[in-house]
Every structure is written in C-alpha cells, then in structure tokens.
Write a protein that holds these residues in place. Structure first.
Motif, PDB file in Angstrom:
ATOM      1  N   GLN A  62      60.175  14.317  72.505  1.00  0.00           N
ATOM      2  CA  GLN A  62      60.667  15.660  72.216  1.00  0.00           C
ATOM      3  C   GLN A  62      59.921  16.297  71.039  1.00  0.00           C
ATOM      4  OE1 GLN A  62      64.915  15.929  71.898  1.00  0.00           O
ATOM      5  NE2 GLN A  62      64.891  18.046  71.164  1.00  0.00           N
ATOM      6  N   THR A  63      59.694  15.531  69.967  1.00  0.00           N
ATOM      7  CA  THR A  63      58.967  16.105  68.834  1.00  0.00           C
ATOM      8  C   THR A  63      57.502  16.356  69.196  1.00  0.00           C
ATOM      9  OG1 THR A  63      58.585  13.875  67.942  1.00  0.00           O
ATOM     10  CG2 THR A  63      60.484  15.106  67.094  1.00  0.00           C
ATOM     11  N   LEU A  64      56.942  15.525  70.044  1.00  0.00           N
ATOM     12  CA  LEU A  64      55.576  15.760  70.525  1.00  0.00           C
ATOM     13  C   LEU A  64      55.515  17.056  71.320  1.00  0.00           C
ATOM     14  CD1 LEU A  64      52.645  14.680  71.014  1.00  0.00           C
ATOM     15  CD2 LEU A  64      53.533  13.657  73.129  1.00  0.00           C
ATOM     16  N   ALA A  65      56.484  17.252  72.223  1.00  0.00           N
ATOM     17  CA  ALA A  65      56.503  18.452  73.056  1.00  0.00           C
ATOM     18  C   ALA A  65      56.708  19.714  72.230  1.00  0.00           C
ATOM     19  CB  ALA A  65      57.595  18.335  74.120  1.00  0.00           C
ATOM     20  N   ALA A  66      57.526  19.621  71.191  1.00  0.00           N
ATOM     21  CA  ALA A  66      57.764  20.793  70.350  1.00  0.00           C
ATOM     22  C   ALA A  66      56.496  21.220  69.619  1.00  0.00           C
ATOM     23  CB  ALA A  66      58.883  20.489  69.347  1.00  0.00           C
ATOM     24  N   TRP A  67      55.606  20.265  69.321  1.00  0.00           N
ATOM     25  CA  TRP A  67      54.346  20.555  68.638  1.00  0.00           C
ATOM     26  C   TRP A  67      53.260  21.037  69.587  1.00  0.00           C
ATOM     27  CZ3 TRP A  67      49.773  17.869  69.624  1.00  0.00           C
ATOM     28  CH2 TRP A  67      48.699  18.127  68.757  1.00  0.00           C
TER      29      TRP A  67
END
Length: 320
Positions: free
Chosen positions: A197-202
């Motif tokens: 999720q944090t990867l996708a947000a970036w």
C-alpha cells in the motif's frame, strides 16, 4: 494415449501433464517412454497405466496436486516448464523426497520486456491509437492526450530476478524505482517500502513480478489498489492470484485508478467477462515468456534437468 512399452525397452517412463511444443516432445520420445496425461480424456483410468512413471513434466499453471503425485508411486522428479511452481503440492513432494525443478533465468528478460511494454501500451493508449488508424479516423479527429512513461515513479512489487530486470529496464527510461519485497534485499540502489500500500501510494505505476502461491494471494489488495489513485497504473506479469481481482475491476470501472496492463488473471483462460468491457486496460493471454528464443531455452533446460536426474548428476535448477 500411453506409448506402449516394447519388450526389453528400458527407457525411463515419464508423464507429460501439460501441453508442450512438438520440438520438445520429439527429443523426449527418443529418450523416454511417454505417457501423454495432458491428452487423456479419462484421466483416472489413464493413471492406472502409469505405475512405473519416474518423472513428471508440468507447468506452474497445470501444476501437480497431491492426488496426482500419489497416483504415481515410482515418481522421482517433477520438472516445470516455466518459472512458476505455485501449482505444485510441495507438502506431497517433501513427504516423498521428490525434487522439483523449474526454468528460471532463461525467461527473465522476456517477462521484464513485456512488463515495460504493457506499461507503455496502457499509458500511451497504443491499442486505441492503432484501432483509430485502422478504422480510418485519423482525419476525423484527434485522440485524447496520453500519459508519459519516462521519468515516472515505478514501484516493483517483488524484487526477484524478474523484478530486478524490470527495474533495470525502467531506469533506462529515467524512471525512479521503489520496491516492496517480502524478504530484505540489502544493497539495492532503490527505496524499499514497508507494504504494497505504501509503495502504491508513492508510485505512478506498480508492476507486479511476485511469485504466485498462498503467501502472495491478493497481496495487491483493495487498499493497495486504491492507494495508486486516479492517475496510477497497475501492471501484472506475475500471477492473477496476486491481485484482488474484484477490487481491481471495480477500481478500473469507477476511475479509482487510471488503467492496467495485464498478462495474467484469475481463472485463466476463462477470465472475468467484465475485463472485455473496460477501455482503460491492455489485456494479454499470459504471454510473458512467449518468444521463440525463450521457449526453446525453457524446453532445453527442462530436458537438461531430466537428463541430470537420470544420470545421477546434480540438478541444474532445483526449486527445493
């Protein structure tokens, strides 16, 4: 149909569980007695004649479940045509000490190439532009502006062989690379993220290159998909099981994400019919390794593993 054994024929018997190219069948027939399980209409009855089978040739998609392994009491090795082994029941193979091989490395470049090609295709609307020209509409209007790929933030979900090769290719486009991997990858020159999720947000684009299996099932879940946002893209060249497909379709339908380039799906080849109605996707029928050069190399590596096993030599590419 099972190839009948000639009197005095001592060639090892093998079972082919998945369709293989004719160029791979021919050299196998010269060395082994072949049982074409992939062509059998009554598979339980067919297996009654396979009690002496010593090797199985399969694929990650076809797999080898516990029942099939149990039906082959003389089985010594399973070799997979492809890198995926998620369809193999490893509890059953471990219980009997049966090694499993696959065909890594030889297909890495092709799958990485396709990952970049899918990102370019969906972001630049290449299929729509092609259809526009073919329909004679060039003079009747212009197409909407697309999104550029170069300089994008590319999130690699799964930094194994294919993930690393994809990252190298994306760097050639001036892209910034981040990644999520289930195990630590010290020394990589890329930013590591704690969750998908944090990867996708970036990221502007998330490219999934993970192995399939229970450990990665729906790892790209609804929250991670939504984190991409309305300008984000998803590319999947791994397994359909790595994505929450229902959440992906809903996100594509409602504009929660901009688009997707997909080579893999749940329940392929009988995929969800809603994919055909989407206009912000590029869809391919699981062709990541489908070049002549790579498929020849995969077949050779599969046969080389068999030859090593029956010669009592170390396997070239054991999974475990």
């Amino acid at each position: 149909m099972t190839q009948p054994s000639d009197v005095g024929d001592t060639r090892p018997e093998i079972l082919i569980a998945t369709p293989l190219p004719a160029r791979d069948i021919a050299p196998l027939e010269s060395q082994f007695l072949i049982h074409r399980y992939d062509q059998a209409s009554d598979k339980p009855a067919f297996l009654a004649g396979c009690r002496k089978v010593r090797a199985m040739l399969t694929s990650g998609h076809t797999g080898a479940d516990a029942a099939l392994i149990a039906a082959l009491p003389a089985l010594e090795i399973i070799t997979c045509f492809g890198v995926g082994v998620d369809g193999v029941d490893f509890e059953a193979t471990r219980a009997r000490g049966i090694p499993v091989t696959n065909t890594p490395d030889v297909l890495t470049g092709d799958v990485a190439d396709l990952a970049i090609a899918l990102a370019l295709s969906v972001m630049r609307d290449i299929p729509k532009a092609d259809a526009h020209v073919r329909a004679g509409k060039w003079t009747s209007g212009t197409l909407p502006l697309a999104r550029r790929f170069f300089g994008s933030k590319i999130g690699i979900l799964g930094m194994g062989r294919i993930g690393l090769a994809t990252a190298e290719r994306a760097r050639g486009f001036g892209c910034e690379i981040g990644y999520f991997n289930r195990s630590a990858k010290p020394g990589l020159p890329y930013e590591a993220f704690e969750t998908p999720q944090t990867l996708a947000a970036w990221a502007d684009v998330v490219i999934i290159t993970l192995a399939g299996g229970a450990g990665t099932r729906a790892i790209m879940d609804a929250a991670a998909i939504e984190a991409l946002g309305p300008t984000g893209y998803l590319v999947n060249v791994s397994r359909g099981s790595t994505v929450d497909e229902a959440a992906l379709i809903e996100a594509l339908q409602t504009g929660k994400i901009a688009g997707a380039g997909l080579d893999v799906f749940l329940n392929e080849p009988n995929i969800d019919p809603r994919f055909a109605e989407l206009h912000n996707t590029v869809l391919m029928p699981h062709l990541g390794s489908a070049t002549d050069e790579t498929r020849r190399a995969m077949g050779q590596l599969m046969r080389d593993n068999l030859a090593a096993h029956f010669a009592g030599q170390p396997l070239l590419t054991p999974v475990e």
